[in-house]
Design a protein around this motif. Structure first.
Motif, PDB file in Angstrom:
ATOM      1  N   SER A   1       0.831  -1.209   0.000  1.00 37.53           N
ATOM      2  CA  SER A   1       0.000   0.000   0.000  1.00 37.53           C
ATOM      3  C   SER A   1       0.865   1.258   0.000  1.00 37.53           C
ATOM      4  O   SER A   1       2.008   1.242   0.430  1.00 37.53           O
ATOM      5  N   GLN A   2       0.255   2.329  -0.473  1.00 41.70           N
ATOM      6  CA  GLN A   2       0.920   3.632  -0.474  1.00 41.70           C
ATOM      7  C   GLN A   2       1.185   4.096   0.958  1.00 41.70           C
ATOM      8  O   GLN A   2       2.203   4.723   1.231  1.00 41.70           O
ATOM      9  N   LYS A   3       0.255   3.760   1.857  1.00 38.49           N
ATOM     10  CA  LYS A   3       0.407   4.148   3.257  1.00 38.49           C
ATOM     11  C   LYS A   3       1.657   3.505   3.857  1.00 38.49           C
ATOM     12  O   LYS A   3       2.435   4.160   4.555  1.00 38.49           O
TER      13      LYS A   3
ATOM     14  N   ASN B   1      12.651  12.815  -0.787  1.00 32.93           N
ATOM     15  CA  ASN B   1      11.822  11.968   0.060  1.00 32.93           C
ATOM     16  C   ASN B   1      10.544  12.707   0.449  1.00 32.93           C
ATOM     17  O   ASN B   1       9.441  12.165   0.334  1.00 32.93           O
ATOM     18  N   TYR B   2      10.697  13.932   0.886  1.00 29.33           N
ATOM     19  CA  TYR B   2       9.534  14.728   1.272  1.00 29.33           C
ATOM     20  C   TYR B   2       8.572  14.890   0.095  1.00 29.33           C
ATOM     21  O   TYR B   2       7.360  14.709   0.241  1.00 29.33           O
ATOM     22  N   ALA B   3       9.126  15.191  -1.086  1.00 21.64           N
ATOM     23  CA  ALA B   3       8.280  15.367  -2.276  1.00 21.64           C
ATOM     24  C   ALA B   3       7.554  14.080  -2.641  1.00 21.64           C
ATOM     25  O   ALA B   3       6.368  14.107  -3.000  1.00 21.64           O
ATOM     26  N   LEU B   4       8.241  12.949  -2.546  1.00 26.44           N
ATOM     27  CA  LEU B   4       7.615  11.672  -2.855  1.00 26.44           C
ATOM     28  C   LEU B   4       6.510  11.351  -1.855  1.00 26.44           C
ATOM     29  O   LEU B   4       5.433  10.887  -2.227  1.00 26.44           O
ATOM     30  N   GLN B   5       6.747  11.641  -0.577  1.00 23.61           N
ATOM     31  CA  GLN B   5       5.705  11.401   0.420  1.00 23.61           C
ATOM     32  C   GLN B   5       4.474  12.258   0.136  1.00 23.61           C
ATOM     33  O   GLN B   5       3.338  11.787   0.275  1.00 23.61           O
ATOM     34  N   GLN B   6       4.690  13.496  -0.270  1.00 28.35           N
ATOM     35  CA  GLN B   6       3.560  14.377  -0.595  1.00 28.35           C
ATOM     36  C   GLN B   6       2.788  13.860  -1.806  1.00 28.35           C
ATOM     37  O   GLN B   6       1.559  13.973  -1.859  1.00 28.35           O
ATOM     38  N   LYS B   7       3.499  13.293  -2.763  1.00 26.40           N
ATOM     39  CA  LYS B   7       2.887  12.753  -3.970  1.00 26.40           C
ATOM     40  C   LYS B   7       2.014  11.544  -3.667  1.00 26.40           C
ATOM     41  O   LYS B   7       0.979  11.334  -4.289  1.00 26.40           O
ATOM     42  N   LEU B   8       2.481  10.739  -2.693  1.00 19.42           N
ATOM     43  CA  LEU B   8       1.727   9.530  -2.340  1.00 19.42           C
ATOM     44  C   LEU B   8       0.471   9.900  -1.584  1.00 19.42           C
ATOM     45  O   LEU B   8      -0.473   9.215  -1.514  1.00 19.42           O
TER      46      LEU B   8
END
Length: 115
Positions: free
Chosen positions: A58-60, A108-115
């Motif tokens: 999962s994305q979570k 990492n921060y940007a990828l987390q925001q995207k998810l």
């Protein structure tokens, strides 16, 4: 599920790991079980947690493991700054690796925001 080899952040974190290992090879032997060991654990944790998260269902869960990887990146950044402060390796040799670490934190921060 993501193919980890396709993730720019994972590839960059592998590059970071290699750079850190080459850098810490220059640390004094009496740091082998102290700072050197801790730095290795921190840097290895970054691509390892990205990979584990990418392989989750999962994305979570992926986001959770990215968060752990980011914590390790901040831990590594602190340890690299300590190398400079303790005059173990010169700033000009450590700074490019710190900058790579910061770049990974931003990715990492940007990828987390995207998810």
């Amino acid at each position: 599920m993501h193919r980890v080899e396709d993730l720019k952040i994972w590839n960059k974190s592998i590059k970071l790991t290699k750079a850190v290992y080459l850098l810490i090879a220059n640390l004094p032997l009496d740091e082998k079980f102290g700072l050197t060991s801790q730095i290795k654990r921190s840097v290895i944790s970054i691509p390892s947690n990205i990979a584990e998260g990418a392989g989750r269902n999962s994305q979570k869960e992926f986001k959770h493991f990215l968060s752990i990887a980011n914590g390790s990146a901040y831990e590594l950044q602190t340890q690299l700054l300590l190398i400079i402060e303790l005059d173990l390796i010169t700033k000009d040799k450590v700074q490019p690796i710190i900058e790579l670490c910061i770049d990974i934190q931003k990715m990492n921060y940007a990828l987390q925001q995207k998810l």
